[in-house]
Design an enzyme around this catalytic site. Structure first.
Site, PDB file in Angstrom:
ATOM      1  N   GLU A 123      52.350  45.081  49.017  1.00 34.71           N
ATOM      2  CA  GLU A 123      53.046  44.986  47.741  1.00 34.71           C
ATOM      3  C   GLU A 123      54.331  45.802  47.827  1.00 34.71           C
ATOM      4  O   GLU A 123      54.295  46.913  48.368  1.00 34.71           O
ATOM      5  CB  GLU A 123      52.183  45.521  46.595  1.00 34.71           C
ATOM      6  CG  GLU A 123      52.848  45.272  45.239  1.00 34.71           C
ATOM      7  CD  GLU A 123      51.959  45.669  44.048  1.00 34.71           C
ATOM      8  OE1 GLU A 123      50.900  46.284  44.254  1.00 34.71           O
ATOM      9  OE2 GLU A 123      52.368  45.373  42.933  1.00 34.71           O
ATOM     10  N   ALA A 263      48.065  54.395  45.500  1.00 35.51           N
ATOM     11  CA  ALA A 263      47.009  53.590  46.091  1.00 35.51           C
ATOM     12  C   ALA A 263      47.323  52.121  45.887  1.00 35.51           C
ATOM     13  O   ALA A 263      48.240  51.787  45.133  1.00 35.51           O
ATOM     14  CB  ALA A 263      45.655  53.921  45.466  1.00 35.51           C
ATOM     15  N   GLU A 265      45.592  48.026  45.466  1.00 37.72           N
ATOM     16  CA  GLU A 265      44.391  47.288  45.055  1.00 37.72           C
ATOM     17  C   GLU A 265      44.064  46.067  45.911  1.00 37.72           C
ATOM     18  O   GLU A 265      43.455  45.117  45.404  1.00 37.72           O
ATOM     19  CB  GLU A 265      44.572  46.838  43.605  1.00 37.72           C
ATOM     20  CG  GLU A 265      45.631  45.722  43.371  1.00 37.72           C
ATOM     21  CD  GLU A 265      47.016  46.206  42.980  1.00 37.72           C
ATOM     22  OE1 GLU A 265      47.343  47.372  43.292  1.00 37.72           O
ATOM     23  OE2 GLU A 265      47.769  45.430  42.377  1.00 37.72           O
ATOM     24  N   ASN A 266      44.405  46.036  47.202  1.00 39.33           N
ATOM     25  CA  ASN A 266      44.090  44.887  48.058  1.00 39.33           C
ATOM     26  C   ASN A 266      42.652  44.421  47.840  1.00 39.33           C
ATOM     27  O   ASN A 266      41.743  45.228  47.777  1.00 39.33           O
ATOM     28  CB  ASN A 266      44.255  45.289  49.524  1.00 39.33           C
ATOM     29  CG  ASN A 266      45.476  46.123  49.756  1.00 39.33           C
ATOM     30  OD1 ASN A 266      46.582  45.687  49.525  1.00 39.33           O
ATOM     31  ND2 ASN A 266      45.273  47.371  50.171  1.00 39.33           N
ATOM     32  N   GLU A 299      42.620  51.292  40.557  1.00 47.01           N
ATOM     33  CA  GLU A 299      42.584  50.268  41.617  1.00 47.01           C
ATOM     34  C   GLU A 299      41.371  49.371  41.444  1.00 47.01           C
ATOM     35  O   GLU A 299      41.447  48.158  41.649  1.00 47.01           O
ATOM     36  CB  GLU A 299      42.597  50.906  43.008  1.00 47.01           C
ATOM     37  CG  GLU A 299      43.748  51.875  43.277  1.00 47.01           C
ATOM     38  CD  GLU A 299      45.121  51.360  42.879  1.00 47.01           C
ATOM     39  OE1 GLU A 299      45.355  50.141  42.956  1.00 47.01           O
ATOM     40  OE2 GLU A 299      45.971  52.173  42.467  1.00 47.01           O
ATOM     41  N   HIS A 302      41.969  46.790  38.782  1.00 43.58           N
ATOM     42  CA  HIS A 302      42.864  45.720  39.239  1.00 43.58           C
ATOM     43  C   HIS A 302      42.090  44.517  39.778  1.00 43.58           C
ATOM     44  O   HIS A 302      42.630  43.413  39.843  1.00 43.58           O
ATOM     45  CB  HIS A 302      43.769  46.224  40.371  1.00 43.58           C
ATOM     46  CG  HIS A 302      45.112  46.732  39.924  1.00 43.58           C
ATOM     47  ND1 HIS A 302      45.898  46.068  39.014  1.00 43.58           N
ATOM     48  CD2 HIS A 302      45.839  47.824  40.317  1.00 43.58           C
ATOM     49  CE1 HIS A 302      47.037  46.739  38.848  1.00 43.58           C
ATOM     50  NE2 HIS A 302      47.024  47.810  39.615  1.00 43.58           N
TER      51      HIS A 302
END
Ligand code: TRP
Ligand code: ZN
Length: 857
Positions: A123, A263, A265-266, A299, A302
């Protein structure tokens, strides 16, 4: 490394077009070699609609080795940042082989190495540094990933579920991952390394068992437990409050030392800055523990607000970020102290967001024009965005809001959507007309709300006259009135509640009448900061003292203390400017004495009140600031309170200081800071708390009090701290930050020496932020020295970072571009620095955007 573009182009929301092609499936295979990783990307490409446009892919710093369509080698055209392919086919398989260099990637975007492990950050537009692709959030693909690496890289991780793994020749091995949920490229992640692993599990409401894994640098396993506990809390909370359940069989968190932000959020594989994972009581403060809980929550949340439903384009960033910040704030408030969390959120808006909105980078929560997307991960998009969601929650109530969330997911699960889609779901589910409310998404700037009131004794009527005005800047369209939920409590002079309600304030000027009021009124206005606006009302000292002691809302009590303190500071600024001596009203001192002595007040709240407004909070209250007078007046007011209340502070500190909870530690530390600033200085107490501390909160509390009080023991304590912690980078960050905050003319030399310290590194963003970011953002007196040396020092730092890590450079420049309210001499010095930056031959797009906007102002 950084893009050398003379005049980078901007992108506009108004130019949004659906993608010309879609990529529903992608197979990625990695052969990991530090300086020559081979990436093979196999895409199923489908033409989107009837047209003859070529396929145009994004790519940055890639070396293309092969390109083929349906197995046949194909000619491609390379342009800066792009790859063009002409084809008549409507559906085909595209294979691209590229070579990349993770080892030398200091931007920390794309694939890079952190302490010997491979990791990714995609991102916003980092995936294009891994392979050529349609690197935009409205292209959603199912990913199949194969990772090959030497066996020393024990864990090979990617999104979704592991479907295969095994040995290869020559001491290599592989793992294959499949993510069943289609996702945009910015949510892709890969990690390869040897780490310590903490495992646990969570049983969801519907009875599914989810494996939880937290990976940390070797030797840090004992510091991963709080993160794991926070994750389980967050999972349970999202089920309970939002009815949202986790959707994969595994959830992984990896902590890395080198990371540009907090951080990421993959999907199924979050990557975290170690700062938001590692903690134990010895090395982390109570605030650190809270920060971890909140970012772990953020995260995790998300997964639904970001991953399952994502953004159509990057102008819609607040769709996921504003909403997810709102969700993490609610999480922290439900599991911790609601008023204290609210105060923290309000401070971010008033100190940072108001400054951003008054500066050259001002933008609406849904920006309309962007040069470098990384520059728009801002307090406006995130935190003002969360305030906009919170206002909808206030207008709709919890039930209406939750109905809106349900409808939002029912309509948009699996899609890439807009902020408008979200508001529409809220409107349709609740029946509340949000037409005017939508202006919050398109209008930048902080609305100014002015309030006057009058009391008609005979008729028993109290009248409030409200006006709102959002400043218009050159080139901007006229600002229209906003729909402002204005929360109000009316009290009588004894502090009894007469009424509590939320007004719908929608016109430029609007009057409200309250009948049956037979006693003079003390109004608590904009309770709990019910809208992100500046409030202007002439409170008397008596009114503020009533509010501080009796307002029903604890946040309103804190607000009253801020106003009381601020009024005292500004009064003395004016006196200094008229060459008069400074004064402090005894009633104000008594107000703070009441807090020091109070039994009824929550300790954490008392601590917040006794911290007293920072210089940056004060600066945000005015449009022009006489900085030297402000610094002097603030010191005078704090020191006067500290000295006048010394006996009470000491007595309270001595009782408190053995109570073992976070609120009491915060209260104790606030009191100790006052002791350090008072007439006596209380060196012995500082030393006692420091050397007898049983946890980091106490040790750091003493050390920072010694720094703020410029105490004699300061340097000895700093040296002892370094002795103990020099091998623990995250703790050394605290040590760097404290010293960056020293208000003494030799701090610049100190900063230069500290840059040579073995624990410091210009390549690590946490170190850079701790030492240099703190200096620029928090050490107002020294950064803004009248001789301009603070500005010139930061300019040299930014020059260095421009080429190695433009994202970090563009973040720490913030205090240097927000100069609009300073005096002409300081503005002139800053402009010279910015001109130097603009003249850099390889100026990054990130800095270009900010520097040019600042110089135009
Ligand atoms: N989406 C991340 C979050 O808010 C933010 C983020 C992490 C990010 N790393 C980044 C944004 C790098 C831009 C660049 O949780
Ligand atoms: Zn986020």
């Amino acid at each position: 490394m950084s893009q050398n573009v003379n005049q980078p182009a901007s992108k506009r929301l108004a130019d949004y077009r659906a993608p010309a092609f879609l990529i529903p499936e992608l197979s990625l295979s990695f052969r990991l070699v530090p300086t020559a990783t081979i990436v093979t990307a196999c895409s199923r490409v489908v033409r989107n609609g009837a047209h003859n446009e070529p396929l145009v892919l994004d790519g940055e710093d890639l070396e293309l080795l092969e390109a083929s369509i349906n197995g046949q080698s194909v000619a491609v055209q390379q342009q800066p940042g792009k790859l063009l392919l002409e084809t008549d086919l409507d559906e085909f398989e595209l294979t691209l082989v590229t070579r990349i260099n993770p080892q030398d990637n200091s931007t920390l975007e794309g694939l890079y190495m952190s302490d010997g492990a491979y990791c990714t950050q995609c991102e916003a537009e980092g995936f294009r540094r891994i392979t050529y692709f349609l690197d935009r959030p409205d292209v959603l693909a199912k990913y199949n990933v194969r990772i090959e690496a030497p066996v020393a890289f024990k864990y090979l991780l990617s999104n979704g579920n592991k479907v295969d793994s095994g040995e290869l020749e020559d001491g290599w091995h592989y793992a294959c991952w499949q993510d069943p949920f289609p996702k945009p490229s910015y949510l892709f992640a890969l990690v390869a390394g040897d780490m310590d692993l903490l495992e646990d599990s969570f049983c969801t409401v519907s009875g599914r068992n989810v494996k939880l894994q937290v990976f940390v640098d070797k030797g840090n396993l004992h510091k991963a437990h709080h993160a794991m506990a926070s994750l389980k809390k967050a999972m349970a909370w999202d089920e309970h409050r939002f009815g949202l359940e986790y959707d994969l069989d595994i959830y992984m968190i990896v902590a890395v030392d080198f990371f540009n932000m907090g951080a990421m959020e993959n999907k199924g594989l979050n990557i975290f800055n170690t700062k938001y994972v590692l903690a134990d009581e010895q090395s982390a403060t109570d605030d650190d523990f809270h920060g971890i809980e909140s970012v772990i929550g953020h995260e995790y949340f998300h997964n639904w607000t970001g991953d399952r439903v994502t953004c159509r384009d990057w102008f819609q960033l607040s769709l996921k970020e504003g909403l997810t910040v709102f969700r993490d704030q609610e999480f922290s408030s439900d599991v911790g102290s609601r008023p204290v969390n609210r105060i923290h959120a309000i401070k971010v808006i008033k100190n940072q967001q108001f400054a951003e909105d008054a500066g050259p980078m001002s933008h609406p929560i849904r920006p309309e024009e962007v040069i470098e997307m990384n520059n728009f991960y801002t307090v406006t998009v995130y935190n003002k965005g969360a305030e906009v969601i919170r206002m909808m929650h206030t207008l709709l109530g919890e039930e209406g809001f939750q109905a809106g969330m349900k409808l939002y997911f029912a309509r948009h699960d699996g899609q890439a959507v807009t902020c408008d889609d979200f508001v529409q779901a809220m409107q349709d589910a609740s029946g509340k007309d949000l037409t005017q409310f939508r202006r919050w998404y398109s209008q930048a700037g902080t609305p100014q709300v002015s309030v006057t009131d009058s009391f008609d004794t005979d008729a028993g009527i109290y009248r409030l006259q409200l006006t709102q005005n959002t400043p218009q800047r050159p080139g901007e369209p006229a600002k229209l009135p906003l729909h402002i939920p204005f929360s109000l409590e009316l009290l009588d002079c004894q502090g009894n509640t007469l009424l509590n309600e939320v007004l719908d304030f929608t016109e430029a000027e609007q009057a409200f009448e309250f009948t049956g009021i037979h006693t003079p009124v003390v109004p608590s206005l904009l309770q709990d900061f019910s809208a992100p606006v500046r409030l202007d009302y002439q409170f008397t000292v008596e009114q503020l003292l009533v509010l501080m002691a009796h307002a029903s809302s604890e946040v309103a009590r804190w607000e009253a203390s801020v106003t009381l303190f601020s009024q005292a500071v500004w009064k003395n600024v004016a006196r200094l400017q008229q060459q008069q001596g400074m004064v402090l009203d005894n009633r104000i001192i008594d107000g703070f004495r009441g807090v020091i002595l109070s039994d009824g007040l929550d300790h954490a709240l008392a601590a917040e009140i006794l911290k007293m407004p920072s210089v940056s909070t004060l600066m945000e209250q005015v449009s022009e600031v006489a900085l030297d007078a402000l610094l002097c007046a603030r010191d005078y007011v704090v020191d006067s309170i500290a000295t006048a209340c010394e006996e009470e502070v000491l007595a309270r500190y001595q009782v408190l200081h053995n109570i073992d909870d976070a609120g009491s530690r915060a209260f104790g530390n606030a009191l100790l800071t006052l002791l350090a600033r008072g007439a006596d200085g209380h060196e012995a107490l500082l030393e006692r708390q420091f050397y007898h501390a049983t946890n980091m909160t106490e040790a750091l509390g003493a050390l920072s009090a010694a720094v703020e009080g410029n105490s004699d023991c300061r340097d000895a304590l700093l040296a002892a701290f370094e002795q103990r912690w020099n091998k623990v980078p995250l703790v050394m960050d605290k040590w760097f930050s404290l010293q960056a905050n020293i208000n003494a003319p030799d701090v610049l030399q100190r900063l230069q020496q500290l840059q040579q310290h073995p624990a410091f590194s210009m390549g690590n963003p946490n170190r850079v932020r701790a030492l240099l970011g703190t200096f620029a953002a928090a050490n107002v007196a020294q950064f803004h020295r009248a001789d301009g040396a603070g500005y010139r020092f930061m300019t040299e730092i930014i020059k260095q970072l421009n080429s190695s890590n433009p994202q970090v450079a563009a973040r720490i420049i913030t205090p240097l571009i927000q100069f609009g309210k300073l005096d002409a001499q300081r503005q002139q010095q800053i402009r010279q620095c910015l001109q130097q930056l603009l003249a850099l031959p390889d100026l990054s797009r990130d800095l270009y955007e900010k520097v040019t906007k600042a110089l135009q102002a």
